[in-house]
Motif scaffolding. Structure first.
Motif, PDB file in Angstrom:
ATOM      1  N   SER A  88       1.579  -9.856   5.490  1.00 34.36           N
ATOM      2  CA  SER A  88       1.220  -8.989   4.379  1.00 34.36           C
ATOM      3  C   SER A  88       0.440  -7.783   4.891  1.00 34.36           C
ATOM      4  O   SER A  88      -0.508  -7.916   5.654  1.00 34.36           O
ATOM      5  N   PHE A  89       0.880  -6.609   4.450  1.00 33.11           N
ATOM      6  CA  PHE A  89       0.212  -5.378   4.898  1.00 33.11           C
ATOM      7  C   PHE A  89      -0.245  -4.556   3.706  1.00 33.11           C
ATOM      8  O   PHE A  89       0.440  -4.484   2.720  1.00 33.11           O
ATOM      9  N   ARG A 121      -4.451   4.067  19.411  1.00 34.09           N
ATOM     10  CA  ARG A 121      -4.827   4.987  18.329  1.00 34.09           C
ATOM     11  C   ARG A 121      -6.339   5.006  18.123  1.00 34.09           C
ATOM     12  O   ARG A 121      -6.910   6.002  17.728  1.00 34.09           O
ATOM     13  N   TYR A 143      -4.727  -6.578  14.782  1.00 34.48           N
ATOM     14  CA  TYR A 143      -3.860  -5.443  14.428  1.00 34.48           C
ATOM     15  C   TYR A 143      -4.602  -4.519  13.459  1.00 34.48           C
ATOM     16  O   TYR A 143      -5.688  -4.853  12.969  1.00 34.48           O
ATOM     17  N   HIS A 144      -4.004  -3.364  13.169  1.00 34.73           N
ATOM     18  CA  HIS A 144      -4.686  -2.339  12.352  1.00 34.73           C
ATOM     19  C   HIS A 144      -6.119  -2.147  12.918  1.00 34.73           C
ATOM     20  O   HIS A 144      -6.311  -2.198  14.128  1.00 34.73           O
ATOM     21  N   ILE A 166      -3.209   3.389   6.867  1.00 29.98           N
ATOM     22  CA  ILE A 166      -2.224   3.287   7.947  1.00 29.98           C
ATOM     23  C   ILE A 166      -1.335   2.045   7.813  1.00 29.98           C
ATOM     24  O   ILE A 166      -0.395   1.862   8.571  1.00 29.98           O
ATOM     25  N   TYR A 167      -1.615   1.209   6.792  1.00 19.74           N
ATOM     26  CA  TYR A 167      -0.900  -0.071   6.720  1.00 19.74           C
ATOM     27  C   TYR A 167       0.619   0.088   6.702  1.00 19.74           C
ATOM     28  O   TYR A 167       1.346  -0.640   7.373  1.00 19.74           O
ATOM     29  N   VAL A 169      -2.859 -14.929   7.884  1.00 15.62           N
ATOM     30  CA  VAL A 169      -3.226 -13.519   7.992  1.00 15.62           C
ATOM     31  C   VAL A 169      -4.553 -13.261   7.285  1.00 15.62           C
ATOM     32  O   VAL A 169      -4.721 -13.628   6.119  1.00 15.62           O
ATOM     33  N   LYS A 216       0.826  -1.205   0.000  1.00 13.81           N
ATOM     34  CA  LYS A 216       0.000   0.000   0.000  1.00 13.81           C
ATOM     35  C   LYS A 216       0.870   1.268   0.000  1.00 13.81           C
ATOM     36  O   LYS A 216       1.965   1.273   0.573  1.00 13.81           O
ATOM     37  N   LEU A 262       2.631   2.498   7.824  1.00 10.15           N
ATOM     38  CA  LEU A 262       3.194   2.921   9.108  1.00 10.15           C
ATOM     39  C   LEU A 262       3.137   1.794  10.126  1.00 10.15           C
ATOM     40  O   LEU A 262       4.128   1.505  10.815  1.00 10.15           O
ATOM     41  N   GLU A 263       1.984   1.121  10.209  1.00  9.61           N
ATOM     42  CA  GLU A 263       1.877   0.069  11.224  1.00  9.61           C
ATOM     43  C   GLU A 263       2.687  -1.173  10.839  1.00  9.61           C
ATOM     44  O   GLU A 263       3.116  -1.922  11.708  1.00  9.61           O
ATOM     45  N   SER A 264       2.937  -1.368   9.544  1.00 10.97           N
ATOM     46  CA  SER A 264       3.849  -2.431   9.129  1.00 10.97           C
ATOM     47  C   SER A 264       5.265  -2.139   9.612  1.00 10.97           C
ATOM     48  O   SER A 264       5.961  -3.006  10.142  1.00 10.97           O
TER      49      SER A 264
END
Lengths: 135, 130
Positions: free
Chosen positions: A134-135, B84, B40-41, A19-20, B127, A13, A22-24
């Motif tokens: 995978s992000f 967050r 997550y996320h 946000i993927y 995942v 991405k 950054l959080e990855s």
């Protein structure tokens, strides 16, 4: 560590629309403490994460692109970038920031962390992994 | 087989939390061990006990909580992602000076190290995301 596995973080991405990315990166940073064999893959819009000259003042978000350059200090130095994804987006290798690491097995010589691979090679890299996030 | 699961998308907007739930149930029924599920996320939003879906809809949070209480599945919510998005347990609410907490039964809040550890210790990491 007895339990060393091959971890691949797949980034697909663009950096700020979601946000993927950054959080990855946060997972990669925490994961670096676990002394695993870490690789990063950048494909699809994920290749935009490594572009140079990112400026985020106008969108009120933190520019985290410099963090990629620090990963070499944590022994994270295998960045696989898919050539086709770059080409499909009108990008070239020269559009990406320079990311290097010091090779402890070669008198700390500075070497590039980014390796450009074809889509077919990326598939082989993925199939060699123990854990793919995978992000 | 020892399986770890990651949920990366929030409830109702995205099917990932449903698919992961069905996968975990099926794996347990087949006799596999699901040692941990890591949220997550936006996946952390599954863990709020304030969710009130219409009565004729599935209750995603309660489904997961039941998996934890009935099968002992370890449901871990990433602390950074949770903060967050306003997901807090009582301890964290107190520490942050907030007047409420909303973590549902069966979930616990912890760090990203739990995700990496799960990858190291399981035979397969699956995942669920976008």
């Amino acid at each position: 560590m007895a339990d060393t596995k091959k971890f691949l973080y797949v980034n697909r991405k663009a950096p700020y629309g979601t946000i993927y990315a950054l959080e990855s990166l946060e997972v990669v940073l925490i994961g670096a403490a676990f002394e695993q064999d870490v690789s990063l893959a950048f494909l699809d819009d994920g290749v935009f994460q490594l572009t140079k000259g990112q400026k985020t003042d106008g969108i009120g978000m933190k520019n985290f692109s410099a963090t990629f350059r620090a990963l070499g200090d944590y022994d994270v130095n295998k960045f696989y970038v898919e050539k086709e994804s770059l080409e499909e987006r009108g990008l070239t290798e020269a559009d990406l920031q320079e990311i290097t690491y010091e090779d402890e097995n070669d008198d700390w010589a500075e070497k590039p962390s980014i390796r450009f691979v074809t889509r077919a090679e990326m598939a082989d890299i993925m199939s060699e992994q123990d854990v793919v996030l995978s992000f | 087989m020892k399986i770890g699961v990651v949920v990366n998308e929030g409830p109702y907007t995205h099917q990932a939390a449903d698919s992961a739930y069905r996968f975990v149930k099926a794996a347990l029924e087949k006799g596999h061990e699901v040692s941990r599920v890591f949220f997550y996320h936006d996946g952390v939003n599954v863990a709020t006990r304030l969710t009130i879906p219409p009565q004729d809809e599935r209750h995603i949070q309660k489904n997961w909580s039941a998996l934890a209480t009935e099968h002992g599945v370890d449901l871990v919510v990433c602390i950074a992602a949770a903060q967050r998005r306003g997901i807090l347990d009582a301890n964290e609410a107190n520490r942050q000076g907030k007047d409420a907490d909303n973590l549902a039964e069966g979930f616990r809040i912890s760090g990203l190290g739990q995700l990496i550890e799960m990858g190291v210790q399981t035979d397969r990491l699956v995942v669920f995301g976008d």
